[in-house]
Write an enzyme that holds these catalytic residues in place. Structure first.
Site, short mmCIF file in Angstrom:
data_model
loop_
_atom_site.label_atom_id
_atom_site.label_comp_id
_atom_site.label_asym_id
_atom_site.label_seq_id
_atom_site.Cartn_x
_atom_site.Cartn_y
_atom_site.Cartn_z
N GLY A 249 0.86 -1.32 -0.09
CA GLY A 249 0.09 0.26 -0.02
C GLY A 249 0.70 1.46 0.02
N PRO A 295 4.78 -4.96 -0.81
CA PRO A 295 4.72 -3.66 -1.43
C PRO A 295 4.49 -4.15 -3.11
CG PRO A 295 6.94 -4.19 -1.01
CD PRO A 295 6.20 -5.43 -0.27
N GLY A 296 3.45 -3.67 -3.84
CA GLY A 296 3.69 -3.94 -5.24
C GLY A 296 3.86 -2.53 -6.23
N ARG A 297 3.14 -1.52 -5.81
CA ARG A 297 3.07 -0.45 -6.44
C ARG A 297 4.29 0.37 -6.40
NH1 ARG A 297 -1.56 2.90 -7.91
NH2 ARG A 297 -2.64 1.94 -6.40
N TYR A 338 -10.49 4.81 -12.28
CA TYR A 338 -10.35 5.70 -10.88
C TYR A 338 -10.27 7.09 -11.03
CZ TYR A 338 -8.38 0.94 -10.09
OH TYR A 338 -8.18 -0.48 -10.34
N CYS A 365 -13.15 3.08 -29.00
CA CYS A 365 -14.50 3.68 -29.46
C CYS A 365 -15.32 3.89 -28.02
CB CYS A 365 -15.28 2.68 -30.19
SG CYS A 365 -14.89 2.98 -31.99
N GLU A 366 -14.72 5.01 -27.46
CA GLU A 366 -15.40 5.21 -25.97
C GLU A 366 -15.06 6.52 -25.41
OE1 GLU A 366 -15.94 1.69 -23.93
OE2 GLU A 366 -15.88 2.60 -21.89
N TYR A 394 -0.06 -1.81 -12.20
CA TYR A 394 -1.54 -1.84 -12.41
C TYR A 394 -1.84 -1.22 -13.79
CZ TYR A 394 -1.47 -2.97 -7.65
OH TYR A 394 -1.28 -3.66 -6.42
N1 LLP Z 1 -1.38 -7.15 -0.67
C1 LLP Z 1 -2.53 -7.21 -0.87
C2 LLP Z 1 -3.27 -8.47 -0.16
C3 LLP Z 1 -3.30 -6.32 -1.82
O1 LLP Z 1 -4.44 -6.69 -1.96
C4 LLP Z 1 -2.45 -5.36 -2.48
C5 LLP Z 1 -3.06 -4.70 -3.63
C6 LLP Z 1 -1.24 -5.52 -2.47
C7 LLP Z 1 -0.57 -6.17 -1.37
C8 LLP Z 1 -0.37 -4.35 -2.96
O2 LLP Z 1 -0.59 -3.17 -2.83
P1 LLP Z 1 0.26 -2.02 -3.27
O3 LLP Z 1 1.76 -2.07 -2.44
O4 LLP Z 1 0.55 -2.36 -4.74
O5 LLP Z 1 -0.48 -0.70 -2.96
N2 LLP Z 1 -5.82 -1.59 -9.30
C9 LLP Z 1 -5.51 -0.64 -8.23
C10 LLP Z 1 -4.79 -1.08 -7.17
C11 LLP Z 1 -5.34 -2.23 -6.63
C12 LLP Z 1 -4.70 -2.85 -5.23
C13 LLP Z 1 -5.08 -4.15 -5.03
N3 LLP Z 1 -4.29 -4.94 -3.78
C14 LLP Z 1 -4.85 0.66 -8.89
O6 LLP Z 1 -4.61 0.73 -10.03
O7 LLP Z 1 -4.67 1.58 -8.12
#
Ligand code: LLP
Length: 441
Positions: A249, A295-297, A338, A365-366, A394
């Site tokens: 997050g 961490p992902g994003r 979003y 087309c949108e 994402y």
């Molecule tokens: N762990 C769990 C259980 C999660 O559901 C998520 C993200 C993460 C870790 C990673 O979170 P991050 O560090 O990436 O914030 N598609 C949306 C974001 C959806 C996130 C879903 N879960 C966007 O494009 O903003």
């Protein structure tokens, strides 16, 4: 230009990423093109690794949340950095395994894993499955009993902390499809239920409070509530959690509305969490749990950019100038979903002053197929190169073949060299799984 020096303006006034001139990348690979900077991805993985090591004696694991960007190469990078990954579907699990990722360092998520996904996960020897329903606890226990396995599991808990981008609040009503709420007692009930299952080895708890969060305090508060919960469960049942997974997050920079975080800011987010968990463990007289972090994003987001070629330009007098690009919501659906904001630059003319506001529109087309609205830009002609920044998370992972457009190719750049990590799609790819029933021929 960004915090980890991946983006630069070179002496030709072109945008450069990972030592590669974006105009060269566009010439070599075509557009639209996703470009990922390997050094940036590795740096971010290392920031979290180092913070865990320094602030928690390394008693934890960084799990890259691969939903942000899943492909063979990114799992190979994560593996070479010695971290784990979080997967959320059979498809992500398959990709990780195909990349040679060790199954024991994979945590499997999902609020409604199918029986097939559960079977695939246990047969592959996935390290930890994060259970998120009674149905899943039953299914998993039965499957494991049949196979004579005891599977390590965590439970997804809703700590009742709702995190927004610019504020955090404690929620009284735990309304979420994810997890079991501490506040309404269901978290305690499912814990007791899972403890009674002989083929499930409960290792601890997981929570994830949201995404694109900047308030350290939100994470600290969630950790605080999770530690209270661990102590409560110990008191009620005698079970003491070994693992606390605090999710992902951490926010990133998209536009000047967001803070620009340095490596030490991310280091300190995690330090604050570690400090809180240690202090709470001491105060509550429970063991310091092994920490997992997802961490992902923040690992891949700013590492990626998307290159597009400007096409039709439409000026609606007194209203707006639309620059249409050769991509759109099929490679980046985040504005459509979003109303996300992005920084857009003239990649082949970086030193030119911004003299107008433009809206970057896709080719679908949108009308909602937009990437950015009313953003500052220099003069742009059809054929010019446009880059959208911070598209590493994402974007590809949420791309589609809408309007039967191709999901763009992706390249990985490092030290001035670019290599394909996701190939260009072809028309043949688009019809590969289509079938015309005999009677329609
Ligand atoms: N762990 C769990 C259980 C999660 O559901 C998520 C993200 C993460 C870790 C990673 O979170 P991050 O560090 O990436 O914030 N598609 C949306 C974001 C959806 C996130 C879903 N879960 C966007 O494009 O903003």
């Amino acid at each position: 230009m960004n915090q980890r020096n991946t983006l630069k303006i070179n002496r030709l006034g072109h945008l450069e990423i990972g030592g590669c001139d974006t105009t060269e990348l566009a010439r070599q690979f075509g557009t639209p093109l996703y470009v990922f900077d390997e050094a940036y991805i590795r740096q971010m993985m290392n920031v979290y690794k180092k913070s865990l090591k320094d602030n928690y004696d390394g008693n934890g694991i960084v799990l890259y949340a691969s939903k942000a960007f899943s492909c063979l190469a990114v799992y190979a990078i994560a593996n070479s950095e010695g971290i784990g990954v979080d997967v959320v579907s059979g498809g992500e699990l398959y990709t990780a395994l195909k990349a040679g990722f060790p199954a024991d360092k994979i945590y499997m998520h999902g609020n409604n894993k199918t029986p097939e996904e559960l079977e695939f996960a246990i047969e592959s020897g996935v390290g930890v499955i994060v259970v998120d329903s009674y149905l899943e606890a039953d299914r998993l226990n039965d499957l494991c009993a049949k196979k004579g396995i005891k599977q390590n599991v965590l439970l997804r808990i809703n700590p009742g902390v709702e995190a927004h981008t610019h504020a955090y609040v404690q929620t009284a009503t735990p309304d979420s499809k994810f997890g079991f709420s501490i506040a309404n007692g269901t978290a305690e009930d499912i814990t007791k239920y899972v403890l009674s299952k002989s083929n499930l080895a409960l290792k601890g708890f997981h929570c994830h409070i949201g995404s694109q969060i900047f308030e350290k305090q939100s994470f600290v508060l969630a950790a605080d509530k999770m530690m209270d919960f661990i102590a409560l469960i110990k008191k009620e049942t005698g079970f003491e959690a070994e693992i606390l997974n605090i999710g992902g997050g951490f926010g990133i920079y998209y536009t000047d509305e967001d803070p620009k975080l340095t490596e030490s800011d991310y280091y300190n987010y995690l330090k604050a969490l570690c400090d809180e968990i240690k202090a709470k463990a001491k105060a509550l007289k429970v063991r310091e749990p092994f920490i997992a972090l997802e961490p992902g994003r923040s690992i891949v987001g700013e590492a990626g950019i998307t290159l597009y070629t400007a096409g039709a330009i439409k000026e609606i007098p007194g209203l707006r100038t639309y620059i249409a690009i050769d991509g759109g919501m099929f490679d980046n659906p985040r504005y459509a979903l979003y109303q996300s904001k992005y920084t857009v630059v003239a990649a082949d003319n970086m030193n030119a002053p911004c003299t107008q506001k433009i809206t970057l529109a896709g080719k679908c087309c949108e009308s909602g197929d937009i990437i950015a609205v009313d953003v500052p830009m220099p003069e742009v002609k059809s054929g010019d190169l446009v880059a959208v920044l911070s598209t590493g998370a994402y974007n590809y992972s949420m791309a589609s073949n809408y309007n039967r457009n191709f999901i763009p190719q992706a390249v990985l750049v490092k030290d001035g060299k670019a290599e394909t990590i996701i190939k260009k799609q072809t028309f043949e790819d688009l019809v590969r799984n289509d079938v015309i029933p005999e009677r329609l021929k």
